[in-house]
Design an enzyme around this catalytic site. Sequence first.
Site, short mmCIF file in Angstrom:
data_model
loop_
_atom_site.label_atom_id
_atom_site.label_comp_id
_atom_site.label_asym_id
_atom_site.label_seq_id
_atom_site.Cartn_x
_atom_site.Cartn_y
_atom_site.Cartn_z
N ASP A 169 6.28 21.01 -19.65
CA ASP A 169 6.70 19.62 -19.50
C ASP A 169 7.81 19.25 -20.48
O ASP A 169 8.40 18.17 -20.39
CB ASP A 169 5.51 18.66 -19.67
N ARG A 171 -2.83 13.81 -25.58
CA ARG A 171 -1.84 14.72 -25.02
C ARG A 171 -1.73 15.97 -25.92
O ARG A 171 -1.84 15.87 -27.14
CB ARG A 171 -0.49 14.00 -24.97
N ASN A 215 -1.64 20.81 -16.57
CA ASN A 215 -0.34 21.03 -15.94
C ASN A 215 -0.49 21.78 -14.62
O ASN A 215 -1.08 21.24 -13.70
CB ASN A 215 0.67 21.68 -16.87
N GLY A 232 -0.23 14.42 -9.46
CA GLY A 232 0.90 14.61 -8.53
C GLY A 232 2.25 14.75 -9.18
O GLY A 232 3.26 14.37 -8.57
N GLY A 233 2.31 15.29 -10.42
CA GLY A 233 3.59 15.54 -11.08
C GLY A 233 4.40 14.26 -11.19
O GLY A 233 3.85 13.18 -11.41
N SER A 277 5.14 13.19 -20.33
CA SER A 277 4.23 13.25 -19.19
C SER A 277 4.62 12.20 -18.14
O SER A 277 5.36 11.26 -18.44
CB SER A 277 2.81 12.98 -19.68
N SER A 278 4.10 12.37 -16.95
CA SER A 278 4.27 11.34 -15.90
C SER A 278 2.94 10.65 -15.60
O SER A 278 2.88 9.82 -14.67
CB SER A 278 4.78 11.98 -14.61
N GLU A 334 1.15 23.16 -20.54
CA GLU A 334 1.85 21.88 -20.65
C GLU A 334 3.19 22.00 -21.38
O GLU A 334 4.03 21.09 -21.29
CB GLU A 334 0.94 20.90 -21.41
N THR A 393 -3.45 18.38 -12.23
CA THR A 393 -3.88 17.14 -12.89
C THR A 393 -5.04 16.47 -12.12
O THR A 393 -5.36 16.86 -11.00
CB THR A 393 -2.66 16.19 -13.07
N1 GLY Z 1 1.58 17.83 -16.64
C1 GLY Z 1 1.77 16.72 -15.81
C2 GLY Z 1 2.24 15.52 -16.53
O1 GLY Z 1 1.82 15.31 -17.64
O2 GLY Z 1 3.03 14.78 -16.04
#
Ligand code: GLY
Length: 558
Positions: A411, A95, A389, A460-461, A440-441, A408, A369
Site C-alpha cells: 500500500d 494500521r 491487504n 474492496g481496495g 489505506s482506503s 500491506e 479486507t
Molecule cells: N489494504 C487495503 C487498504 O488499506 O486500503
Amino acid sequence: MIILKKLFITLFFLVCFHGQLIGATERKAAIASAHTLATYAGFEILQQGGNAFDAAVAVSAALAVVEPAGSGLGGGGFWLLHRASDGFETMIDGREKAPLAAHREMYLDKRGEVIKDLSINGALSAGIPGLPAALVHLSEQYGKLSLAQSLQPAIRYAQQGFVIGERHRKLLKFRLPVLMNNPQAASIFLDNNKVPNEKSVLQQTDLANTLKQLAQYGINGFYTGDVANKLINSVRKAGGIWTLQDLENYQIVERDPVIGEYNGIKITSAAPPSSGGIVLIEALNILSGYNLSKLDEITRKHIISEAMRRAYHDRAFYLGDSDFVDVPIYRLINQDYAAGLRTSIRLDKATPSDSLAGDVEQKSRGRNTTHFSIMDKEGNRVAATLSVNFPFGSAFVAEGTGVLLNDEMDDFVSKSGVMNGYGLVGGAANAIESGKRMLSSMTPTFIEDETRVAVLGTPGGSRIISMVLLAVLDFAEGEGPDYWLWTPRFHHQYIPDMIQYEEGGMTDEEILGLSRLGHKLKETLYRYGNMQAIQFNKKSKQLTVASDPRGEGLALVR
Ligand code: GLY
C-alpha cells in the site's frame, strides 16, 4: 353501552398487546459481518453482558480465524467507535507500520526498477501487525468483559475448526501458487498443495494457541515473548527485516475521526493514515452543490463520477501517514475548496484526468479486507474495517504461530509513478519510511440525520470509498441498507480515466449518454464489495440490517 364497549376494546388491546408494544420500542442489538460465525461470536459476547466494544473484539478475532483471506492477527485495521453514554467518538488506528529497517529502495533492483511481487508475496511484504494491539486496547479501554472472555469464541473456532465456504475456496485458488511456496501456509490452508474440497473443515491449532497467549498476557502475549520470537525467527529466515524492537515498539493510536456534513447529514469517518474519510467528505462536499435527485440519471452519474475523479486525484497527491507528512486535512474537507473544484465541472463534458494537475495512478480493485458493523442496546456503535491487504495477505505464515502475515507494504508507493500490485501509484506523501504507516482506503463510517443513524463500511481496495459514497447518497435519498447494498455500483478513481461499473450498473442509454460526454466506460469482471450495514431509526427504534449479497456474511438483529 357504546362507551363501555370502547373502553372494553381499549383495555383488551392494552392487556393483550402490552408485551408486543414494549417489544416494539425496546432497543435491540445488531451485528453485520462478512461471516456467520463472526456475527454469532459478537452476539455470544453481548449475551454474556458485553457491550459493542467487547463484541467488536470477539468479531475481529473470529474473522481472523474464519475469514483469514480478509483480515487477521498478522494484519491491521481501523475501528471507529461511538460511546452512547457521552457521545465520545474516536478511531482506533491499528494500521500496520513499516519495519524500522524499511527504506524507499527496498523493493527496487540495482537499476532502480521495481522487483515484481516483492511487496506482495512473502515475509518482506509484511508490515508490523496492529490488530492484536488494537484488540487489547479496545477491550481494556472500552469493554466491560475481560479480553480473555471476548477472545473465547475465536479460540473455539480455531481449535474445533469450521467448514470453509465457497468464497474462501475461490480466494485460495487466486493465491494458490504463493501459498504453495510457504510450507506453513500450505499445511494449514491447502490439502496436498490443492484447494481443499467443499465442506472441508479448517482447524488452526497454532492460531488457537497464539490467541490464548494474547488472552492470557495481553499485549505481551504477541509483541514480546514466545510468539514474538517465533514471528521474528520465521520472518528473518525467509528474508524479512523485522526485529524484536519493531514488535516491542508497536503502538496503536487513537485519532479524531474526520467529520463532514452533506445536506444535513453528519458524516463521521476514518482519519489518516486512511484516505477514506477525506476522499469521501471531499466528494460529498463537491456534490452538495447539486440537487442530484432532480437530475436525469446520465447527468447524475456524470456529476458523481466527476466528484470522485477530483477527490481521488487529491488522494494521490496529498495523502499519507499524518505522523510523517503534513496532510492538509482541513483544506481538503473545506466547503470553499469543494466549491472551487465544482467550478471546473462541466455538465456537457467529462474532464480528462490528465488535465488535472499531476500524474499519479490509483489502486484499481480488491477482493481483500473485511468490514463489520455493530450497534448494541445502549446505542454504542462500532464500524471496523480490517485488512491483511491481498487475499491471504503475503501468503506467509510464521512457523508455530498460525499467524498469516499481511502484505500491506504494497500500500506504500514502491517507486514514484510505478503501479503497485493493484495498478496503484501515488505521491511522495506515501513513500516508504521506517516506522511509517502505509496509506489505506478503508472507510468505516457513521452517517446520521435527525431521524436515522447508520453504521457501514466495506472491503474492496480503492473502490471502498466510492462504495461508501454511493451508500451515503442513497441514505440521503431516504433509502435503507438493503437498497445501498443491492444496487449495482460504479466507480471513478481519477486514473485509470474511466468509469468502472458492475453488471447491471449502467443501462445502454446511460452508457451511450456518458460516452457522448467523453467518459470511457468499462464493466468490471466481477461484482465487488462486501458491505455490512446497520440503520437505526431514532423515532421507531427500529433496526434495519443488511449483509452484502455479493458475500457470505450475516446481518442480525436480536
Ligand atoms: N489494504 C487495503 C487498504 O488499506 O486500503
